[in-house]
Design a protein around this motif. Structure first.
Motif, PDB file in Angstrom:
ATOM      1  N   MET A   1       0.831  -1.205   0.000  1.00 54.24           N
ATOM      2  CA  MET A   1       0.000   0.000   0.000  1.00 54.24           C
ATOM      3  C   MET A   1       0.867   1.258   0.000  1.00 54.24           C
ATOM      4  N   LYS A   2       1.938   1.243   0.754  1.00 55.29           N
ATOM      5  CA  LYS A   2       2.825   2.405   0.784  1.00 55.29           C
ATOM      6  C   LYS A   2       3.387   2.658  -0.614  1.00 55.29           C
ATOM      7  N   MET A   3       3.827   1.596  -1.278  1.00 53.65           N
ATOM      8  CA  MET A   3       4.349   1.722  -2.633  1.00 53.65           C
ATOM      9  C   MET A   3       3.260   2.249  -3.573  1.00 53.65           C
ATOM     10  N   TYR A   4       2.069   1.682  -3.465  1.00 56.67           N
ATOM     11  CA  TYR A   4       0.946   2.071  -4.319  1.00 56.67           C
ATOM     12  C   TYR A   4       0.562   3.531  -4.086  1.00 56.67           C
ATOM     13  N   LEU A   5       0.457   3.926  -2.831  1.00 62.55           N
ATOM     14  CA  LEU A   5       0.085   5.307  -2.510  1.00 62.55           C
ATOM     15  C   LEU A   5       1.173   6.294  -2.940  1.00 62.55           C
ATOM     16  N   ARG A   6       2.420   5.884  -2.893  1.00 62.52           N
ATOM     17  CA  ARG A   6       3.500   6.740  -3.397  1.00 62.52           C
ATOM     18  C   ARG A   6       3.360   6.939  -4.897  1.00 62.52           C
ATOM     19  N   ARG A   7       3.050   5.858  -5.601  1.00 62.65           N
ATOM     20  CA  ARG A   7       2.888   5.951  -7.062  1.00 62.65           C
ATOM     21  C   ARG A   7       1.733   6.867  -7.440  1.00 62.65           C
ATOM     22  N   LEU A   8       0.726   6.919  -6.578  1.00 66.09           N
ATOM     23  CA  LEU A   8      -0.420   7.798  -6.825  1.00 66.09           C
ATOM     24  C   LEU A   8      -0.188   9.217  -6.290  1.00 66.09           C
ATOM     25  N   HIS A   9       0.995   9.453  -5.740  1.00 60.46           N
ATOM     26  CA  HIS A   9       1.360  10.740  -5.143  1.00 60.46           C
ATOM     27  C   HIS A   9       0.430  11.104  -3.982  1.00 60.46           C
ATOM     28  N   LEU A  10       0.056  10.095  -3.191  1.00 60.65           N
ATOM     29  CA  LEU A  10      -0.830  10.302  -2.044  1.00 60.65           C
ATOM     30  C   LEU A  10      -0.144  10.030  -0.713  1.00 60.65           C
ATOM     31  N   TRP A  11       1.067   9.493  -0.740  1.00 56.32           N
ATOM     32  CA  TRP A  11       1.741   9.111   0.501  1.00 56.32           C
ATOM     33  C   TRP A  11       1.982  10.310   1.420  1.00 56.32           C
ATOM     34  N   ALA A  12       2.203  11.466   0.855  1.00 62.43           N
ATOM     35  CA  ALA A  12       2.470  12.670   1.653  1.00 62.43           C
ATOM     36  C   ALA A  12       1.300  13.024   2.564  1.00 62.43           C
ATOM     37  N   TYR A  13       0.114  12.586   2.215  1.00 59.51           N
ATOM     38  CA  TYR A  13      -1.060  12.851   3.047  1.00 59.51           C
ATOM     39  C   TYR A  13      -1.124  11.889   4.230  1.00 59.51           C
ATOM     40  N   ILE A  14      -0.357  10.821   4.156  1.00 61.90           N
ATOM     41  CA  ILE A  14      -0.334   9.825   5.224  1.00 61.90           C
ATOM     42  C   ILE A  14       0.875  10.016   6.129  1.00 61.90           C
ATOM     43  N   ASP A  15       2.028  10.293   5.549  1.00 65.19           N
ATOM     44  CA  ASP A  15       3.235  10.425   6.385  1.00 65.19           C
ATOM     45  C   ASP A  15       3.355  11.801   7.039  1.00 65.19           C
ATOM     46  N   GLY A  16       2.435  12.706   6.717  1.00 66.33           N
ATOM     47  CA  GLY A  16       2.423  14.004   7.363  1.00 66.33           C
ATOM     48  C   GLY A  16       3.260  15.067   6.680  1.00 66.33           C
ATOM     49  N   SER A  17       3.939  14.717   5.585  1.00 62.34           N
ATOM     50  CA  SER A  17       4.770  15.718   4.919  1.00 62.34           C
ATOM     51  C   SER A  17       3.926  16.740   4.153  1.00 62.34           C
ATOM     52  N   LYS A  18       2.660  16.413   3.914  1.00 62.07           N
ATOM     53  CA  LYS A  18       1.732  17.363   3.293  1.00 62.07           C
ATOM     54  C   LYS A  18       0.711  17.728   4.365  1.00 62.07           C
ATOM     55  N   ASP A  19       1.054  18.731   5.163  1.00 61.16           N
ATOM     56  CA  ASP A  19       0.206  19.148   6.276  1.00 61.16           C
ATOM     57  C   ASP A  19      -1.132  19.693   5.799  1.00 61.16           C
ATOM     58  N   LYS A  20      -2.132  19.492   6.642  1.00 61.62           N
ATOM     59  CA  LYS A  20      -3.458  20.027   6.349  1.00 61.62           C
ATOM     60  C   LYS A  20      -3.397  21.547   6.484  1.00 61.62           C
ATOM     61  N   PRO A  21      -3.804  22.265   5.430  1.00 63.98           N
ATOM     62  CA  PRO A  21      -3.773  23.726   5.508  1.00 63.98           C
ATOM     63  C   PRO A  21      -4.821  24.245   6.495  1.00 63.98           C
ATOM     64  N   GLY A  22      -4.650  25.472   6.887  1.00 63.00           N
ATOM     65  CA  GLY A  22      -5.613  26.105   7.791  1.00 63.00           C
ATOM     66  C   GLY A  22      -6.978  26.243   7.131  1.00 63.00           C
ATOM     67  N   LYS A  23      -7.980  26.505   7.938  1.00 64.64           N
ATOM     68  CA  LYS A  23      -9.366  26.560   7.480  1.00 64.64           C
ATOM     69  C   LYS A  23      -9.587  27.555   6.336  1.00 64.64           C
ATOM     70  N   ASN A  24      -8.947  28.718   6.387  1.00 62.10           N
ATOM     71  CA  ASN A  24      -9.151  29.759   5.371  1.00 62.10           C
ATOM     72  C   ASN A  24      -8.102  29.746   4.271  1.00 62.10           C
ATOM     73  N   ASP A  25      -7.218  28.761   4.294  1.00 59.75           N
ATOM     74  CA  ASP A  25      -6.163  28.657   3.288  1.00 59.75           C
ATOM     75  C   ASP A  25      -6.786  28.247   1.951  1.00 59.75           C
ATOM     76  N   PRO A  26      -6.379  28.883   0.841  1.00 56.64           N
ATOM     77  CA  PRO A  26      -6.939  28.528  -0.476  1.00 56.64           C
ATOM     78  C   PRO A  26      -6.616  27.084  -0.908  1.00 56.64           C
ATOM     79  N   GLU A  27      -5.607  26.484  -0.292  1.00 51.43           N
ATOM     80  CA  GLU A  27      -5.222  25.109  -0.637  1.00 51.43           C
ATOM     81  C   GLU A  27      -6.071  24.056   0.091  1.00 51.43           C
ATOM     82  N   THR A  28      -6.916  24.460   1.003  1.00 54.67           N
ATOM     83  CA  THR A  28      -7.674  23.519   1.833  1.00 54.67           C
ATOM     84  C   THR A  28      -8.517  22.561   0.997  1.00 54.67           C
TER      85      THR A  28
END
Length: 182
Positions: free
Chosen positions: A42-69
């Motif tokens: 799953m880690k390999m698969y999620l990395r290939r889909l460019h989703l691993w950063a949402y699991i390992d924490g390297s792609k932090d959740k933006p603040g509530k009013n952030d345009p990237e939310t």
């Protein structure tokens, strides 16, 4: 797009960097017995889909009013969907109340990567008393033994290669002795 070959296996197709699809066989998570191989795939698969950063924490959740939310929530939902799709129905309840993909992953890790003393002692006992019986299928026995060994490694039991071989040979039935001594 993923296709289901049987209820416990998902063949996931992901785009490669050369635009050729590659298939990754991912058995659905059914519990502690297949957690470690499932986790690696799953880690390999999620990395290939460019989703691993949402699991390992390297792609932090933006603040509530952030345009990237909104974009972050869409990608996190995609990661959550992949995790949910790759677990058995009997495991879905463990992660159904988690808010993010990271929380789902951590919940499964806490459930199946047990390293407490009681669990480790039980695994050690299972490993040292596990035996193949006359008439058992060797491949099935070996698969079960490897699963126990992987669980033991995850729990912190460290064995040398020589100890692995000795435990495996000692677990074979007496009819295998000619092979063991040669």
């Amino acid at each position: 797009m993923a296709t289901v070959e049987n209820p416990d296996m998902v063949a996931a197709t992901t785009p490669s960097s050369t635009s050729v699809s590659r298939s990754i066989r991912i058995d659905r998570l059914i519990g502690a017995t297949n957690y470690r191989p499932w986790q690696i795939r799953m880690k390999m698969y999620l990395r290939r889909l460019h989703l691993w950063a949402y699991i390992d924490g390297s792609k932090d959740k933006p603040g509530k009013n952030d345009p990237e939310t909104h974009a972050w929530q869409d990608k996190d939902f995609e990661a959550q969907s992949e995790i949910q799709y790759h677990v058995a129905d009997s495991i879905m309840y463990l992660i159904s109340n988690q808010e993010t993909a990271k929380e789902m992953w951590e919940c499964l890790s806490e459930q199946y990567e047990k390293t407490d003393t009681i669990h480790t002692t039980a695994l050690f006992h299972q490993l040292t008393t596990f035996h193949m019986h006359e008439g058992d299928d060797f491949e099935t026995f070996l698969q079960s033994w490897r699963s126990l060994l992987e669980q033991g490694t995850t729990a912190g039991l460290g064995f040398t290669d020589k100890q692995h071989v000795v435990m495996l040979l000692a677990a074979l039935p007496s009819t295998w002795r000619p092979f063991v001594t040669s």
